[in-house]
Structure formats: structure tokens, C-alpha cells
Design a protein around this motif. Structure first.
Motif, PDB file in Angstrom:
ATOM      1  N   MET A  87      43.339  -6.734  -2.333  1.00 40.93           N
ATOM      2  CA  MET A  87      43.881  -6.032  -1.168  1.00 40.93           C
ATOM      3  C   MET A  87      45.364  -6.370  -1.027  1.00 40.93           C
ATOM      4  O   MET A  87      45.739  -7.534  -0.939  1.00 40.93           O
ATOM      5  CB  MET A  87      43.093  -6.485   0.071  1.00 40.93           C
ATOM      6  N   SER A  88      46.171  -5.368  -1.022  1.00 38.98           N
ATOM      7  CA  SER A  88      47.601  -5.654  -0.933  1.00 38.98           C
ATOM      8  C   SER A  88      48.037  -5.730   0.522  1.00 38.98           C
ATOM      9  O   SER A  88      47.512  -5.004   1.368  1.00 38.98           O
ATOM     10  CB  SER A  88      48.395  -4.573  -1.667  1.00 38.98           C
ATOM     11  N   VAL A 104      49.629  -2.432   1.946  1.00 39.13           N
ATOM     12  CA  VAL A 104      48.733  -1.398   2.484  1.00 39.13           C
ATOM     13  C   VAL A 104      48.394  -1.708   3.929  1.00 39.13           C
ATOM     14  O   VAL A 104      48.499  -0.861   4.818  1.00 39.13           O
ATOM     15  CB  VAL A 104      47.453  -1.293   1.628  1.00 39.13           C
ATOM     16  N   ASN A 160      43.334   4.707   1.556  1.00 36.59           N
ATOM     17  CA  ASN A 160      43.435   3.306   1.155  1.00 36.59           C
ATOM     18  C   ASN A 160      42.129   2.551   1.335  1.00 36.59           C
ATOM     19  O   ASN A 160      42.103   1.322   1.396  1.00 36.59           O
ATOM     20  CB  ASN A 160      44.541   2.613   1.952  1.00 36.59           C
ATOM     21  N   GLY A 209      39.861   1.916  -0.568  1.00 38.09           N
ATOM     22  CA  GLY A 209      39.518   1.009  -1.659  1.00 38.09           C
ATOM     23  C   GLY A 209      40.108  -0.378  -1.472  1.00 38.09           C
ATOM     24  O   GLY A 209      39.478  -1.383  -1.807  1.00 38.09           O
ATOM     25  N   SER A 210      41.282  -0.425  -0.914  1.00 37.07           N
ATOM     26  CA  SER A 210      41.928  -1.737  -0.800  1.00 37.07           C
ATOM     27  C   SER A 210      41.722  -2.376   0.575  1.00 37.07           C
ATOM     28  O   SER A 210      42.228  -3.463   0.844  1.00 37.07           O
ATOM     29  CB  SER A 210      43.425  -1.605  -1.101  1.00 37.07           C
ATOM     30  N   LEU A 211      41.021  -1.652   1.448  1.00 39.69           N
ATOM     31  CA  LEU A 211      40.753  -2.239   2.772  1.00 39.69           C
ATOM     32  C   LEU A 211      39.261  -2.537   2.862  1.00 39.69           C
ATOM     33  O   LEU A 211      38.453  -1.626   3.073  1.00 39.69           O
ATOM     34  CB  LEU A 211      41.155  -1.258   3.879  1.00 39.69           C
ATOM     35  N   ASP A 212      38.876  -3.765   2.690  1.00 41.69           N
ATOM     36  CA  ASP A 212      37.439  -4.041   2.778  1.00 41.69           C
ATOM     37  C   ASP A 212      37.019  -4.226   4.231  1.00 41.69           C
ATOM     38  O   ASP A 212      37.854  -4.285   5.142  1.00 41.69           O
ATOM     39  CB  ASP A 212      37.067  -5.266   1.915  1.00 41.69           C
ATOM     40  N   THR A 252      38.554  -7.002   6.308  1.00 43.65           N
ATOM     41  CA  THR A 252      39.934  -6.774   6.746  1.00 43.65           C
ATOM     42  C   THR A 252      39.975  -5.803   7.927  1.00 43.65           C
ATOM     43  O   THR A 252      40.737  -5.999   8.883  1.00 43.65           O
ATOM     44  CB  THR A 252      40.760  -6.173   5.595  1.00 43.65           C
TER      45      THR A 252
END
Lengths: 218, 203
Positions: free
Chosen positions: B1-2, B5, B114, B116-119, B122
Motif C-alpha cells: 500500500m503506497s 495513494v 485504488n 487494490g492498494s487500500l486494504d 487501512t
């Protein structure tokens, strides 16, 4: 003579073109400006009068409800004196408002008599043209397209409308403070405010007159 | 996770709430402009009702020609003018509603892009100074729904009004007022305002 179209979005475009107009056309153009100004004044007076008429009706209701109160409170003399004082105050205010409304109607009467003068002035112009050009009148129109008689026709139609409206206002003025029926009072107020005899046609006639005489840009 | 983002989602949400706040102001000012119009509608209804009860022929006004028709026409015309002004106001309300809907759907779009990168962790993570992304998205959805429904209810009310149906006109101002739900307004005001300050703190 006031030819300035005060309060209108479009005023006369410059004095130069105006001063070029002479004779009958000058007179007709001035009359058109007078029509505009008189009707503007009338509308202002109508709004003022409407507020007064509303007050008169409300004061009238207070008066009648106070009478009822007095009937209800018979036997309780203690409050009677303050009540009558109140009623006196009320009547005085009612009289004041009626006087004010009377003054408004008087001013309206003066406006209508000025309107009458405009009508006779237009008729005079026709007579003059008949004298100058014979019964057929002038060959070319004074401004854009209207024959001279049309100015007189429009003037007398507007005059008739406002004369009728004035008669109605006089009737309302006479009856307003003496009406006990609240529905009828309401109808008087509606009649005053919405002016049933000056309809959209009158507005259209005035706009046509201003357009023809060049007060409004084409 | 960046982190970037998360940052951009938070930024977008912040902007969203800010514009929501502005739109809410516009909405409320349009509504306050409607109030005097509703009052005049009620007045006109009273005048029309009194007019119907009075037989002009039996009054001192009986000498005036066509007074009945002329006054009736003028009153109906006045109702039409007021209704026309209210319809104009509805256009302003509609544009506020559209602005809010666009903003909110933009925020959701960014979130979905986004996803995919936000679980889940988060998205649901709250801190003492900032609400979670899930919370904010939910509030935005609530606000969007509120304005959508408000607009439809008000528009529906106006569409049913007719100058010749006095009973509908009579109840219109009250029904219009009853559409104001202070609780709905409050729930929107409180969460975004809180969110704006919080997000700005954490951002």
C-alpha cells in the motif's frame, strides 16, 4: 415638460436626436414620455396605497374584535376604561390611514386628469394634420409605421383603462373602512393591488408607444 | 500500500467535504429565497378563497363591468408568476444537487480505482484526530442521498400545485416547511465539518 424616462432600463438615446424632432412629432414624442412617467407615478402610488389599505383593514378588524371583547366582558367594568381608550386610539389611527389613502386617491385623480389632457392633445394633433393635409392626413408616418390617429387611439384606450381603475379605487376607498365582512375586505385589497382594469394590453400599448416614438431602442 | 495513494484519497475527501460545505450554504440560501415566495403563495390562496366566497353582484362593486373575471384572471396570473419564480429556484437547487452528486461520485471513483492498494484495515483505521476513509465515504453518501431526496420531494410538491386547486395551494407552504428536516441537515453538517478539520489535521 419632463421627457426623461426615469426608472426605465432604456432611456432616450442622447439629446441630439431628440432636438432634431420638431412639430407634431416632437409633441407626440413628449406625450409618450409623459405617459411613461405618469404610469410610473401611478404604480408607485398604487404600492403606497396598498400598504395603507392593508393597515385600514387590519385596524378595522381590531375594532370589531374589541367590540366583541367588550360584549364578553360585560359586568367587569374595571377594564372598560382602558378598553375604550384603546378603541379611541384605534379609531384615531384608522382615521389617519383613511386620510392618507384619500390623499393617494387624490394624487391618482390628478394623474388621470393629466392623462385626459394628453388624449385631447393627441386629438388636437390629428385636427391640425387634417387642417394641413386634408382628411387623408399626412402621407408619411411621423416615426416608424403608426399613422397619427393610432397615437390618439392608444392614448384614449390607456386613459379609459386608468379612468376605470380610478373609479374602482374611489369605490374601495369609500367602502374599505366600513366593511365588516373579512372576505369582502380581502376582495377590496386584491382589487386595489392587482388593478383588474389595467391589464397586459395596457402594458403592451405603452411599450408599443415608447418603441414607435424611439424612446425604446428597436 | 503506497502512502501516496492514501494521501491523495484523503486529499480528495477533504476537498469533497469543503465543496459540500459550500454547496450546503448555496442550498440554504436558495431555500431562504423560497420562503417569501411560499408566503405570497399562501396569501394568494387566501385572496382567491375570499374572492370565491364573495358574490360581487351583491357588493358595492356590482356596478363594475367584468370585475369578477378580470380580478380572477389577475389573481391566477399572480399565482402563476410566483410558481414560475419557484420553478426557477428549483433549477438552482438542482444544480446544487448535481454538484454534490458529481463530487461524491468522483470520490467514490477514486476509491474504487485504488481499491487494490487500500486494504480493509487501512480503510477502517481511525485515529483520535481523523475519521476513517470508510466513515467519510459513508457520510458523503448520506449527504448525497439527503440532497437528492430533498430535491425530489420539493420538486414533486411544486409539480402538484395548480392555480385553480385551492386546497393544494393552501397546504403548500406548510408541506414545504415540513420538508425541512433539521435532523437530516444536522447529521450532514456535523460529520463533514468534523471531517474537514480532522482531515486537515492529519493531512
Amino acid at each position: 415638460m419632463e421627457v426623461d424616462l426615469k426608472g426605465s432600463e432604456t432611456t432616450t438615446p442622447g439629446r441630439k436626436s431628440q432636438s432634431a424632432v420638431t412639430g407634431s412629432a416632437r409633441k407626440v414624442k413628449d406625450n409618450a414620455a409623459d405617459w411613461h412617467n405618469l404610469i410610473l407615478k401611478w404604480d408607485r402610488l398604487n404600492d403606497e396605497g396598498s400598504t395603507m389599505a392593508n393597515k385600514i383593514v387590519n385596524l378595522g378588524f381590531n375594532k370589531s374584535s374589541q367590540k366583541e371583547m367588550q360584549v364578553m366582558m360585560e359586568g367587569q367594568d374595571t377594564s372598560a376604561s382602558s378598553n375604550s381608550e384603546n378603541a379611541f386610539e384605534n379609531s384615531r389611527e384608522l382615521e389617519e390611514e383613511c386620510d392618507k389613502l384619500l390623499r393617494v386617491v387624490d394624487k391618482m385623480t390628478r394623474i388621470v386628469s393629466k392623462m385626459e389632457k394628453l388624449v385631447s392633445s393627441e386629438k388636437g394633433i390629428i385636427d391640425l394634420e387634417t387642417f394641413q393635409y386634408g382628411t387623408g392626413g399626412r402621407q408619411t408616418p411621423l416615426f416608424q409605421t403608426w399613422p397619427t390617429s393610432q397615437f390618439a387611439d392608444v392614448s384614449s384606450e390607456l386613459y379609459e383603462a386608468y379612468k376605470q381603475e380610478l373609479t374602482l379605487k374611489r369605490a374601495i376607498l369609500q367602502e374599505l373602512a366600513h366593511t365588516t365582512n373579512p372576505d369582502l375586505s380581502m376582495v377590496y385589497l386584491s382589487c386595489w393591488l392587482y388593478q383588474p382594469y389595467t391589464d397586459d394590453r395596457a402594458k403592451l400599448l405603452l411599450e408599443g408607444l415608447l418603441l414607435e416614438t424611439g424612446h425604446r431602442p428597436i | 500500500m503506497s502512502k501516496s495513494v492514501l494521501f491523495s484519497v484523503n486529499q480528495t475527501l477533504k476537498k469533497c467535504f469543503q465543496s459540500l460545505e459550500n454547496n450546503q450554504k448555496v442550498w440554504n440560501s436558495v431555500l431562504s429565497e423560497c420562503k417569501p415566495l411560499m408566503v405570497s403563495l399562501g396569501n394568494l390562496e387566501e385572496q382567491l378563497r375570499a374572492f370565491q366566497k364573495v358574490q360581487i353582484a351583491n357588493t358595492p362593486l356590482h356596478t363594475f363591468p367584468d370585475l369578477h373575471q378580470r380580478l380572477h384572471f389577475k389573481l391566477i396570473q399572480a399565482v402563476d408568476i410566483v410558481l414560475g419564480k419557484l420553478t426557477d429556484k428549483m433549477c438552482s437547487l438542482q444544480s446544487v444537487r448535481d454538484a454534490i452528486s458529481n463530487q461524491v461520485s468522483g470520490a467514490f471513483q477514486l476509491y474504487e480505482q485504488n481499491i487494490g492498494s487500500l486494504d480493509l484495515a487501512t480503510c477502517t483505521q481511525r485515529s483520535p484526530v481523523a475519521p476513517s476513509i470508510a466513515d467519510m465515504l459513508e457520510w458523503l453518501q448520506d449527504a448525497e442521498r439527503y440532497y437528492r431526496q430533498q430535491f425530489l420531494r420539493r420538486k414533486n410538491l411544486l409539480l402538484t400545485l395548480r392555480a385553480d386547486d385551492l386546497s393544494l395551494l393552501e397546504t403548500a407552504p406548510k408541506r414545504w416547511e415540513s420538508l425541512e428536516t433539521p435532523s437530516g441537515e444536522e447529521s450532514i453538517s456535523e460529520s463533514p465539518l468534523a471531517a474537514i478539520t480532522d482531515v486537515s489535521l492529519s493531512g
